[in-house]
Enzyme design. Structure first.
Site, PDB file in Angstrom:
ATOM      1  CE  LYS A 205      -6.317  10.821  20.714  1.00 34.93           C
ATOM      2  NZ  LYS A 205      -5.807  11.153  19.433  1.00 34.93           N
ATOM      3  CB  CYS A 259     -10.526  13.651  18.277  1.00 34.91           C
ATOM      4  SG  CYS A 259      -9.857  12.956  16.779  1.00 34.91           S
TER       5      CYS A 259
HETATM    6  N1  SAJ Z   1     -11.837  24.602  18.990  1.00 33.45           N
HETATM    7  C1  SAJ Z   1     -12.395  25.694  19.638  1.00 33.45           C
HETATM    8  N2  SAJ Z   1     -11.579  26.473  20.411  1.00 33.45           N
HETATM    9  C2  SAJ Z   1     -10.253  26.215  20.560  1.00 33.45           C
HETATM   10  C3  SAJ Z   1      -9.707  25.079  19.900  1.00 33.45           C
HETATM   11  C4  SAJ Z   1     -10.528  24.295  19.135  1.00 33.45           C
HETATM   12  O1  SAJ Z   1     -13.597  25.976  19.539  1.00 33.45           O
HETATM   13  O2  SAJ Z   1      -9.583  26.967  21.271  1.00 33.45           O
HETATM   14  C5  SAJ Z   1     -12.701  23.718  18.191  1.00 33.45           C
HETATM   15  C6  SAJ Z   1     -12.256  23.590  16.737  1.00 33.45           C
HETATM   16  O3  SAJ Z   1     -12.777  24.620  15.961  1.00 33.45           O
HETATM   17  C7  SAJ Z   1     -12.813  22.242  16.373  1.00 33.45           C
HETATM   18  C8  SAJ Z   1     -12.649  21.442  17.656  1.00 33.45           C
HETATM   19  O4  SAJ Z   1     -12.564  22.404  18.693  1.00 33.45           O
HETATM   20  O5  SAJ Z   1     -14.186  22.305  16.037  1.00 33.45           O
HETATM   21  C9  SAJ Z   1     -11.447  20.531  17.699  1.00 33.45           C
HETATM   22  O6  SAJ Z   1     -10.363  21.121  17.025  1.00 33.45           O
HETATM   23  P1  SAJ Z   1      -8.821  20.994  17.457  1.00 33.45           P
HETATM   24  O7  SAJ Z   1      -8.036  21.672  16.417  1.00 33.45           O
HETATM   25  O8  SAJ Z   1      -8.649  21.449  18.849  1.00 33.45           O
HETATM   26  O9  SAJ Z   1      -8.563  19.437  17.518  1.00 33.45           O
HETATM   27  P2  SAJ Z   1      -8.776  18.209  16.476  1.00 33.45           P
HETATM   28  O10 SAJ Z   1     -10.044  17.537  16.845  1.00 33.45           O
HETATM   29  O11 SAJ Z   1      -8.584  18.624  15.086  1.00 33.45           O
HETATM   30  O12 SAJ Z   1      -7.538  17.294  16.908  1.00 33.45           O
HETATM   31  C10 SAJ Z   1      -7.454  16.844  18.253  1.00 33.45           C
HETATM   32  C11 SAJ Z   1      -6.038  17.175  18.765  1.00 33.45           C
HETATM   33  N3  SAJ Z   1      -5.969  16.941  20.206  1.00 33.45           N
HETATM   34  C12 SAJ Z   1      -5.414  17.840  21.048  1.00 33.45           C
HETATM   35  O13 SAJ Z   1      -4.982  18.921  20.679  1.00 33.45           O
HETATM   36  C13 SAJ Z   1      -5.351  17.469  22.490  1.00 33.45           C
HETATM   37  C14 SAJ Z   1      -5.028  16.303  18.029  1.00 33.45           C
HETATM   38  O14 SAJ Z   1      -3.728  16.513  18.566  1.00 33.45           O
HETATM   39  C15 SAJ Z   1      -5.432  14.820  18.146  1.00 33.45           C
HETATM   40  O15 SAJ Z   1      -4.520  13.995  17.431  1.00 33.45           O
HETATM   41  C16 SAJ Z   1      -6.808  14.659  17.530  1.00 33.45           C
HETATM   42  O16 SAJ Z   1      -7.727  15.455  18.283  1.00 33.45           O
HETATM   43  C17 SAJ Z   1      -7.201  13.199  17.609  1.00 33.45           C
HETATM   44  O17 SAJ Z   1      -7.056  12.482  16.608  1.00 33.45           O
HETATM   45  O18 SAJ Z   1      -7.588  12.757  18.703  1.00 33.45           O
END
Ligand code: SAJ
Length: 417
Positions: A205, A259
């Site tokens: 994870k 996360c």
């Molecule tokens: N972000 C970027 N660029 C990207 C993707 C995301 O700047 O290309 C930013 C987003 O705007 C945000 C942050 O990163 O601020 C995180 O967003 P996210 O949508 O990537 O992820 P979370 O934090 O909402 O959810 C993550 C997910 N993990 C993965 O995709 C590996 C989710 O599947 C997990 O369940 C969750 O963390 C968790 O609970 O750990």
């Protein structure tokens, strides 16, 4: 097989999971230390904004198999979904909620019970923290109980679908524990259920989220290089990603949520020689400052500037502001731009939670807009209408969601990350 299950912690994961289990035939008792959450549930209301969740929880309550309880109900399975907050100074996980949940199970667990930890934790927590507390019952966590870690992997904003469709990793202290948990998850998971031991499940994870953090940092660094060379980074990334072995993520104002900015630290803490993960954290943490810098350059020569900051939550269409880059941007703007004042608008975060204002109030007389969150509402903004309200029509699109040509035609000076 239907089970009697107590869910400890009714937050972003515990509540949808409890509703999911109830709609799949289990008798579920939902416990939270926050009485307000229980009161709202008792009235058919929820405290989280998540697409489809309210209706889903109401359906579960209507089955009569989801019961909010002010004390933990004795059951056959216990699901621990409590927060693991993060100390931003020591960069260490605060496991007190997990420990307290475990201690509260001591008077309740009996031989054969299943205890599952879903909270994201440093690798080894199930074995080294949860199991020893459960052992104080006199029961052996390996032979008398089924103790398991099963990390949640759902994406906030798409929780209900992902709860069912994502693969699950189930890691027990023993193969028998793993098998007992698999039987429960099989009742609603449509994805593959992958089995391993608890320590590996915890580790995987963390690796998933650290991978994403590193990849986003690479995208942010790419965006900075591209901007310095007069290249649109998003177009460049889109084209690069057409290569079959390239998948660059998207640049943005930084990484928020509870996360991705947190979990890499659980790995760094375990093994300090982790320069790539540390650098990714530093690059992503520096992005709000970069957005402020771009804004400052746009406001060169403007006295007493007004900034409309659009979006406070950490990503689009959610109300969660934990670790949100926007909070840092709001704090840095007046520190780095003398005389600057900031008005915040976020249609998803209640105004009383962040001293926000309506869209028009935020935009009226502003010298620049910053799009900090990719809410759908912001994609639909009317540039001509906004230009007429502003003192100077300028926009920093930190999410790359605006149509640059349409906004330029409406009179805007556009900076896009
Ligand atoms: N972000 C970027 N660029 C990207 C993707 C995301 O700047 O290309 C930013 C987003 O705007 C945000 C942050 O990163 O601020 C995180 O967003 P996210 O949508 O990537 O992820 P979370 O934090 O909402 O959810 C993550 C997910 N993990 C993965 O995709 C590996 C989710 O599947 C997990 O369940 C969750 O963390 C968790 O609970 O750990």
């Amino acid at each position: 097989m239907t089970m009697k299950i107590s869910v400890l912690g009714l937050g972003y994961i515990g509540l949808p999971t409890a509703a999911m289990l109830a709609t799949h035939g289990h008798h579920v008792y939902g416990y939270d230390t926050n009485a307000r959450i229980l009161d709202r549930l008792a009235n058919g209301d929820i405290h989280i904004e998540e697409p489809g969740l309210l209706a889903f929880v109401r359906d579960a309550l209507a089955t009569g198999r989801l019961t909010p309880t002010p004390a933990i109900e004795a059951a056959d399975a216990y699901l621990i979904c409590v927060p693991t907050p993060f100390d931003t100074v020591t960069k260490k996980a605060d496991l007190s909620y997990v420990e307290n949940a475990a201690k509260s199970l001591v008077p309740l667990v009996k031989r054969g019970d299943l205890v599952i930890l879903e909270s994201t934790v440093p690798a080894g927590t199930t074995e080294d923290v949860l199991a020893p507390i459960l052992a104080t019952t006199g029961l052996d966590p390996r032979t008398d109980l089924h103790v398991v870690h099963c990390p949640e992997t759902v994406l906030p904003g798409n929780t209900i679908l992902e709860l069912q469709r994502n693969n699950r990793i189930v890691g027990g202290l023993t193969p028998a524990a793993t098998a007992a948990a698999v039987a429960m998850y099989e009742s609603f998971v449509q994805g593959a259920i992958v089995t391993t031991n608890a320590r590996t499940a915890e580790f995987v994870k963390l690796v998933e989220n650290a991978y994403r953090d590193v990849n986003i940092a690479f995208a942010n660094e790419t965006a900075k290089v591209a901007r310095g060379m007069g290249i649109d980074s998003r177009e460049a990334i889109r084209i690069a990603n057409m290569h079959p072995r390239v998948n660059v993520h998207q640049p943005g104002p930084g990484v928020g949520g509870h996360c991705i900015p947190v979990d890499p630290w659980f790995l760094i803490q375990a093994h300090p020689d982790t320069p790539i993960m540390r650098a990714a954290r530093a690059v992503n943490d520096a992005m709000p400052g970069y957005v402020v810098d771009v804004t400052r350059q746009m406001l060169e020569g403007v006295e007493g500037s007004q900034v409309a900051l659009l979006g406070l939550s950490y990503k689009g269409n959610v109300d969660d502001v934990r670790e949100s880059p926007s909070l840092t941007i709001a704090k840095l703007l007046p520190e780095h731009i003398p005389g600057c004042s900031v008005r915040i608008h976020d249609p998803h975060v209640p105004e009383d939670r962040h001293a926000g204002v309506g869209l028009e109030d935020a935009v009226d007389g502003a010298d620049v807009l910053i799009i900090a969150t990719d809410h759908d509402e912001f994609r639909r903004l009317d540039p001509a209408g906004l230009a007429a309200r502003m003192r100077r029509p300028r926009v920093v699109d930190a999410r790359g969601i605006l149509d640059r040509d349409a906004w330029t035609t409406a009179g805007f000076l556009v900076e896009r990350l």
